[in-house]
Design an enzyme around this catalytic site. Structure first.
Site, short mmCIF file in Angstrom:
data_model
loop_
_atom_site.label_atom_id
_atom_site.label_comp_id
_atom_site.label_asym_id
_atom_site.label_seq_id
_atom_site.Cartn_x
_atom_site.Cartn_y
_atom_site.Cartn_z
N PRO A 138 0.77 -1.24 0.00
CG PRO A 138 0.00 -0.96 2.17
CD PRO A 138 0.71 -1.93 1.28
CB CYS A 139 2.96 2.82 -2.58
SG CYS A 139 2.00 2.40 -4.04
CG HIS A 140 -2.99 3.42 -1.05
ND1 HIS A 140 -2.73 2.10 -1.39
CD2 HIS A 140 -3.85 3.39 -0.01
CE1 HIS A 140 -3.43 1.32 -0.58
NE2 HIS A 140 -4.10 2.07 0.27
#
Length: 170
Positions: A138-140
């Site tokens: 989850p780079c978001h």
């Protein structure tokens, strides 16, 4: 070692179609938004250069885990089997991303500190941007130091949607 054959599938989501690249072991190798074909091509070139990619259905565990996540079963992301290439440093960053709890966001500086490299903020940002498995890794969940929604390969509106979907402010 013989090159592996990868399968390319597509899945509709509330924020657009996503491309899924999986391996013979049923693991997700690349997840990119379909309307960002240059990102898919880059991930394949960097991580899977000698591997053939052909159209084919992604394994049930991958499709079902992502479908459940988008339907509101947020913990289903943890059921998606995945593996990725990259450097040791990138792996350190990507595994730290997976440890960010649902509903929370962190900054590049806090992520750098979390992996014991507090001065490597830019390198952490680069590794975050090079993540080939969006959403599952989850780079978001990484935002700017001032709380702003900084760049996201799928676009800021998708980042905002993902954070809201997970119950994080953004």
């Amino acid at each position: 070692m013989r090159p592996e054959h990868l399968k390319l599938d597509r899945l509709a989501t509330p924020i657009g179609e996503i491309d899924l690249v999986t391996d013979a072991g049923g693991r997700l190798r690349v997840l990119e938004f379909h309307d960002e074909p240059q990102r898919l091509a880059r991930a394949l070139r960097l991580h899977h250069r000698d591997q053939a990619v052909e159209a084919g259905a992604a394994p049930g565990a991958v499709r079902e885990g992502l479908t459940a996540y988008f339907a509101g079963e947020l913990g289903a992301l943890k059921t998606v089997p995945w593996t990725i290439g990259g450097t040791a440093f990138q792996h350190q960053v990507w595994h730290a991303l997976v440890e960010i709890p649902l509903g929370e966001a962190t900054t590049y500086a806090r992520l750098a500190a979390r992996i014991g490299r507090p001065t490597a903020v830019r390198a952490v940002g680069l590794a975050n941007g090079a993540n080939p498995i969006a959403i599952v890794v989850p780079c978001h969940r990484v935002i700017g130091a001032d709380g702003s929604l900084t760049g996201y390969g799928g676009g800021i509106e998708r980042k905002r949607w993902l954070l809201a979907h997970e119950g994080a402010a953004g």
